[in-house]
Design a protein around this motif. Structure first.
Motif, mmCIF file in Angstrom:
data_model
loop_
_atom_site.group_PDB
_atom_site.id
_atom_site.type_symbol
_atom_site.label_atom_id
_atom_site.label_comp_id
_atom_site.label_asym_id
_atom_site.label_seq_id
_atom_site.Cartn_x
_atom_site.Cartn_y
_atom_site.Cartn_z
ATOM 1 N N GLN A 43 66.799 151.432 85.020
ATOM 2 C CA GLN A 43 65.593 151.535 85.878
ATOM 3 C C GLN A 43 66.017 151.913 87.290
ATOM 4 O O GLN A 43 65.417 152.782 87.917
ATOM 5 N N HIS A 44 67.040 151.233 87.810
ATOM 6 C CA HIS A 44 67.661 151.677 89.055
ATOM 7 C C HIS A 44 68.943 152.416 88.692
ATOM 8 O O HIS A 44 69.693 151.987 87.824
ATOM 9 N N TYR A 45 69.171 153.539 89.357
ATOM 10 C CA TYR A 45 70.247 154.437 88.932
ATOM 11 C C TYR A 45 71.077 154.943 90.099
ATOM 12 O O TYR A 45 72.209 155.362 89.929
ATOM 13 N N ASP A 46 70.545 154.912 91.331
ATOM 14 C CA ASP A 46 71.359 155.329 92.476
ATOM 15 C C ASP A 46 72.567 154.398 92.577
ATOM 16 O O ASP A 46 72.436 153.201 92.318
ATOM 17 N N SER A 70 63.200 156.573 86.733
ATOM 18 C CA SER A 70 61.908 156.315 87.370
ATOM 19 C C SER A 70 60.766 156.879 86.534
ATOM 20 O O SER A 70 60.973 157.729 85.680
ATOM 21 N N VAL A 102 60.868 142.448 86.604
ATOM 22 C CA VAL A 102 60.727 143.901 86.776
ATOM 23 C C VAL A 102 60.267 144.542 85.456
ATOM 24 O O VAL A 102 60.182 143.875 84.429
ATOM 25 N N ASN A 103 59.990 145.838 85.502
ATOM 26 C CA ASN A 103 59.479 146.489 84.300
ATOM 27 C C ASN A 103 60.469 146.428 83.137
ATOM 28 O O ASN A 103 60.065 146.369 81.973
ATOM 29 N N GLU A 135 54.675 142.881 89.017
ATOM 30 C CA GLU A 135 55.606 141.788 88.696
ATOM 31 C C GLU A 135 54.890 140.576 88.110
ATOM 32 O O GLU A 135 55.440 139.871 87.271
ATOM 33 N N HIS A 210 59.635 147.155 100.601
ATOM 34 C CA HIS A 210 59.639 148.130 99.503
ATOM 35 C C HIS A 210 58.456 148.003 98.552
ATOM 36 O O HIS A 210 58.306 148.812 97.643
ATOM 37 N N HIS A 241 64.951 151.023 101.293
ATOM 38 C CA HIS A 241 64.845 151.241 99.839
ATOM 39 C C HIS A 241 64.396 152.688 99.593
ATOM 40 O O HIS A 241 63.586 153.228 100.361
ATOM 41 N N ARG A 243 62.290 154.005 97.621
ATOM 42 C CA ARG A 243 60.827 154.139 97.528
ATOM 43 C C ARG A 243 60.216 154.244 98.926
ATOM 44 O O ARG A 243 59.322 155.055 99.182
HETATM 45 C C1 UD1 Z 1 61.515 147.407 91.328
HETATM 46 C C2 UD1 Z 1 60.723 146.207 90.823
HETATM 47 C C3 UD1 Z 1 60.506 145.227 91.964
HETATM 48 C C4 UD1 Z 1 61.804 144.870 92.636
HETATM 49 C C5 UD1 Z 1 62.503 146.150 93.073
HETATM 50 C C6 UD1 Z 1 63.818 145.892 93.740
HETATM 51 C C7 UD1 Z 1 59.112 146.742 89.026
HETATM 52 C C8 UD1 Z 1 57.667 146.861 88.712
HETATM 53 N N1 UD1 Z 1 59.401 146.603 90.332
HETATM 54 O O1 UD1 Z 1 60.706 148.080 92.297
HETATM 55 O O2 UD1 Z 1 59.925 144.056 91.441
HETATM 56 O O3 UD1 Z 1 61.542 144.050 93.744
HETATM 57 O O4 UD1 Z 1 62.708 146.952 91.906
HETATM 58 O O5 UD1 Z 1 64.320 147.094 94.279
HETATM 59 O O6 UD1 Z 1 59.931 146.735 88.142
HETATM 60 N N2 UD1 Z 1 64.356 154.986 93.226
HETATM 61 C C9 UD1 Z 1 65.452 155.765 93.500
HETATM 62 N N3 UD1 Z 1 66.668 155.370 93.011
HETATM 63 C C10 UD1 Z 1 66.820 154.238 92.277
HETATM 64 C C11 UD1 Z 1 65.672 153.468 92.004
HETATM 65 C C12 UD1 Z 1 64.476 153.846 92.480
HETATM 66 O O7 UD1 Z 1 65.369 156.781 94.159
HETATM 67 O O8 UD1 Z 1 67.959 153.929 91.867
HETATM 68 C C13 UD1 Z 1 63.051 155.408 93.768
HETATM 69 C C14 UD1 Z 1 62.297 156.334 92.872
HETATM 70 O O9 UD1 Z 1 61.573 157.200 93.663
HETATM 71 C C15 UD1 Z 1 61.351 155.419 92.151
HETATM 72 C C16 UD1 Z 1 61.042 154.385 93.228
HETATM 73 O O10 UD1 Z 1 62.254 154.257 93.969
HETATM 74 O O11 UD1 Z 1 60.231 156.075 91.676
HETATM 75 C C17 UD1 Z 1 60.628 153.062 92.708
HETATM 76 O O12 UD1 Z 1 61.583 152.543 91.787
HETATM 77 P P1 UD1 Z 1 61.114 151.547 90.628
HETATM 78 O O13 UD1 Z 1 62.277 151.122 89.804
HETATM 79 O O14 UD1 Z 1 59.936 152.098 89.922
HETATM 80 O O15 UD1 Z 1 60.540 150.305 91.405
HETATM 81 P P2 UD1 Z 1 61.022 149.564 92.748
HETATM 82 O O16 UD1 Z 1 60.081 149.907 93.822
HETATM 83 O O17 UD1 Z 1 62.484 149.719 92.993
#
Ligand code: UD1
Length: 364
Positions: A43-46, A70, A102-103, A135, A210, A241, A243
């Motif tokens: 879900q997080h990849y950076d 994402s 998280v998702n 959440e 964020h 962050h 986002r």
């Molecule tokens: C998610 C969690 C949140 C947690 C947060 C911590 C859900 C619903 N939300 O939110 O509860 O507090 O993680 O960070 O699961 N993005 C990047 N690189 C990454 C990850 C994300 O560029 O490695 C960007 C993308 O544009 C992406 C956006 O951040 O669309 C949101 O990422 P996402 O994983 O959907 O949710 P978070 O806002 O990180």
């Protein structure tokens, strides 16, 4: 014949790593009893959102990575479900452990429950009572589907009981995120981020924002204006962050007074927090970490699923009202006079208690 209990832990987003790492470490310390498998949904990849935590916390490379990335709420959850199902069918674990809200947590819980694999939920029972937060939905569903609910604060018992969850499923084990903090504190102190960044301790405020409710609309610009005002009294350090970065207007004016940085690793970030006069945040975990460290925390949300951090700890809810950020300098002065207490069992030993509960499953 393998008589160990196979425990498959699923992580996906930044705060998951700190909650799961101590449990994985404890499982690995008891190889006669457990086989630990780690799945990273991606879900997080950076690098700054994921890999650095895996390295710093010594979790070891995941056994399986799902690369979900994402997407919309449904896309992300659905991808976790489709891809994790294949892994669960292959590994056939005895238990699936999921942390937080998280998702990835939700997707994993739905899949495991349909395959009739018992779920252990780390950080169960938290409720904001605000279903506009993804959440909150993730927590409610995951708790409903879990066999083992590992909680870290007493109000979780009431929340879960009200939802009809049987008392014998609920285990008060303490806070694994604080386990990580306790274990890493010597390294966090030695890192001396304030020194490295030429910041005097107590002279700066750390900011993280964020959440969609704050950053996806006009409130973010209001928050930036209010932070500029705080910056006339304290240096303001804001690791951003991705986002939030995507939604920040290009305003060099802001860059001048508020220091915008890339997201930080866990050790660097906590070392920065340790020297701060206060923290302004909408994060869940940071409300807990600052309570443990005794650092004044100002939470820019209308509610919190962690009321214990306000009752016992250093946390104060400002509401979803960015203009209230301007009160932070005065509030810091008041907060210094107030003593705070660390909640029960936020003691660095929660993972051991979780694994003890799991070992009872082995005996069954
Ligand atoms: C998610 C969690 C949140 C947690 C947060 C911590 C859900 C619903 N939300 O939110 O509860 O507090 O993680 O960070 O699961 N993005 C990047 N690189 C990454 C990850 C994300 O560029 O490695 C960007 C993308 O544009 C992406 C956006 O951040 O669309 C949101 O990422 P996402 O994983 O959907 O949710 P978070 O806002 O990180």
């Amino acid at each position: 014949m393998d008589t160990t209990l196979t425990v498959l832990s699923v992580v996906g987003a930044r705060p998951n790593f700190m909650k799961t790492a101590p449990v994985v470490a404890e499982l690995n310390r008891r190889p006669d009893e457990f086989t630990s498998i780690l799945v990273h949904t991606g879900q997080h990849y950076d690098e700054a959102m994921s890999q650095i935590f895996v390295e710093e916390l010594g979790i070891g490379a995941p056994d399986h990575t799902l690369g979900v990335g994402s997407g919309s709420q449904a896309q992300q959850t659905a991808r976790v479900m489709e891809r994790l199902e294949q892994v669960l069918l292959k590994v056939a674990p005895d238990v699936v452990l999921v942390p937080g809200d998280v998702n990835s947590t939700l997707g994993a819980s739905l899949v495991a429950s349909k395959l009739e694999i018992p779920i252990g939920h780390i950080e169960a029972g938290l409720r904001s009572f605000d279903r506009s937060m993804p959440e909150e939905i993730n927590r409610v569903v995951t708790d409903t589907l879990s066999e083992l609910l590992f909680i870290h604060s007493p109000e979780a018992v009431d929340n879960l009981t009200r939802e009809g969850i049987a008392a014998d499923k609920i285990h008060m084990v303490g806070n694994t995120m604080i386990d990580t903090l306790v274990a890493m504190l010597p390294r966090i102190e030695a890192l001396d981020m304030p020194g490295r960044m030429e910041l005097e301790r107590g002279s700066y405020v750390v900011v993280t924002l964020h959440r969609p409710a704050l950053v996806d609309g006009p409130l973010l610009a209001d928050a930036m204006l209010a932070l500029e005002e705080v910056a006339t009294k304290y240096t303001v350090i804001f690791p951003v962050h991705p986002r939030t970065r995507a939604r920040l207007p290009d305003r060099p004016r802001v860059d001048r007074s508020v220091r915008l940085l890339d997201p930080m690793g866990y050790l660097e970030f906590m070392s920065l927090v340790l020297g701060a006069a206060g923290v302004v945040t909408d994060s869940g975990g940071i409300q807990e970490e600052t309570t443990f460290l005794g650092i004044p925390c100002f939470t820019l949300r209308a509610n919190t699923e962690r009321p214990i951090t306000c009752g016992l700890g250093t946390n104060k809810l400002l509401g979803l009202e960015p203009e209230r950020i301007t009160e932070v300098p005065a509030l810091i002065a008041g907060a210094r006079a107030r003593s705070s207490t660390v909640p029960d069992l936020w003691d660095g030993a929660a993972a051991g208690r979780i694994v003890d509960v799991l070992s009872r499953l082995r005996a069954r």
